[in-house]
Design a protein around this motif. Structure first.
Motif: not given
Length: 368
Positions: A242-253
């Motif tokens: 239901g989110a309008d904005v998603i900030v996803s993280v991957g192996r880069g962190i």
């Protein structure tokens, strides 16, 4: 006439099992009705919703607004709360009587329980947790060209195949399998929530939707396990779908996991009401919980803005987010596959880039 699942010429129409809880339709119902409408149009048949419950006739017309030609309503006090025995008995009896060609069920907790039991009783197959459906070959080949590594043009295809083509992740999401059920009917599939796009509601279609009332026969003897009490647990989970904005993280962190997740949350907050998502790698590593996972083995999302931080862009992840309205990718590797689907790509260290993005967003807000 006796029910014979192998007499495929006797079956017609596409059905969607429409789940309700406490007299309220689930969002997955509207997604499946919308997708079923496309399949029914290609097949040239009717789209029928099937609604089980007690005193639920009043909510049935809403399904017509998303594309259902007809809704079969089965009402009985025994159907007020979901039980495996009662729902399986009623859905199977109606299916044996009316013989649908296809039955689609949402892959919710209820759907995952109900689907396989009905398939076994109807002597047919079930493809679980589907992420894509097709009937006509042209549509299926287009899907393969856009979302697979198959050289479609080098393969000889049966263009007359009108079996439902049900595609799902296999081998932990490392492979996509398309399954057909050519010898038995109905073709049955559970479909992952959030995968199919919900159509716009049309009041005229809702008003025109036909309602058929079926009075099932459910006795105490039919129900082996009875629900004595329903206790709802208050558990807060991230709402990716239901989110309008998603900030996803991957192996880069990985060089500073806590800082990476903190920056992702700050960026999501800067956009306003955003949520943090994740690639499967971080979920498998125990860095973040599974309700944050985006991808074929997680959730399929369609937000207005999707930001991928340190995510390379494996095909399994891209399949879960590539239909987002705007995609922004930040990655140190300029050849990362995520840039192939990104509207804006930033090649750089996310730990340096994200603070600059947050400052830019805040400055733009202040200027207004």
């Amino acid at each position: 006439m006796a029910f014979n699942s192998a007499a495929i010429e006797e079956f017609q129409d596409i059905w969607v099992f429409c789940e309700q809880r406490d007299g309220k339709l689930m969002n997955t119902d509207f997604e499946l009705i919308s997708e079923g409408r496309k399949l029914a149009d290609k097949r040239g048949c009717k789209l029928v919703g099937v609604l089980l419950g007690d005193n639920v006739q009043g909510i049935a017309k809403e399904l017509g607004g998303y594309g259902a030609d007809k809704v079969i309503v089965c009402e009985d006090p025994a159907l007020k709360v979901y039980t495996t025995d009662a729902y399986t008995k009623v859905l199977c009896e109606v299916a044996m009587d009316k013989k649908p060609e296809v039955i689609l069920i949402g892959a919710s907790n209820i759907g995952r329980d109900l689907g396989p039991r009905c398939a076994a009783r109807l002597h047919t197959g079930l493809t679980a947790d589907c992420t894509h459906l097709d009937i006509d070959m042209n549509g299926y080949l287009t899907y393969l060209k856009e979302g697979s590594t198959i050289d479609v043009d080098s393969v000889k295809w049966n263009m007359e195949d009108v079996n439902l083509k049900m595609t799902r992740p296999a081998f932990g999401g490392h492979l996509m399998a398309t399954i057909i059920c050519p010898r038995f009917r109905p073709c049955m599939s559970t479909v992952r929530p959030g995968v199919m796009k919900k159509a716009e509601f049309n009041q005229a279609k809702a008003d025109a939707c036909e309602i058929e009332i079926v009075k099932p026969t459910v006795s105490d003897a039919d129900i082996e396990a009875k629900v004595l009490e329903v206790v709802k647990e208050a558990k807060e989970q991230v709402d990716l779908i239901g989110a309008d904005v998603i900030v996803s993280v991957g192996r880069g962190i990985n060089k500073d996991v806590e800082k990476g997740i903190e920056l992702a949350q700050q960026l999501a907050d800067a956009f306003g009401g955003g949520v943090v998502g994740s690639s499967r790698a971080l979920v498998d590593a125990g860095v973040i919980t599974a309700d944050h996972q985006v991808g074929q083995t997680g959730k399929t999302v369609h937000p207005k803005v999707y930001v991928a931080l340190g995510i390379s862009g494996a095909i399994q992840h891209k399949a879960g987010m590539q239909d987002s309205e705007l995609i922004i990718a930040v990655n140190k590797n300029e050849t990362a596959p995520i840039f192939d689907v990104a509207d804006y790509g930033i090649c750089g260290d996310l730990f340096k880039v994200v603070p600059m993005m947050i400052d830019a967003i805040n400055a733009a807000k202040a200027s207004k």
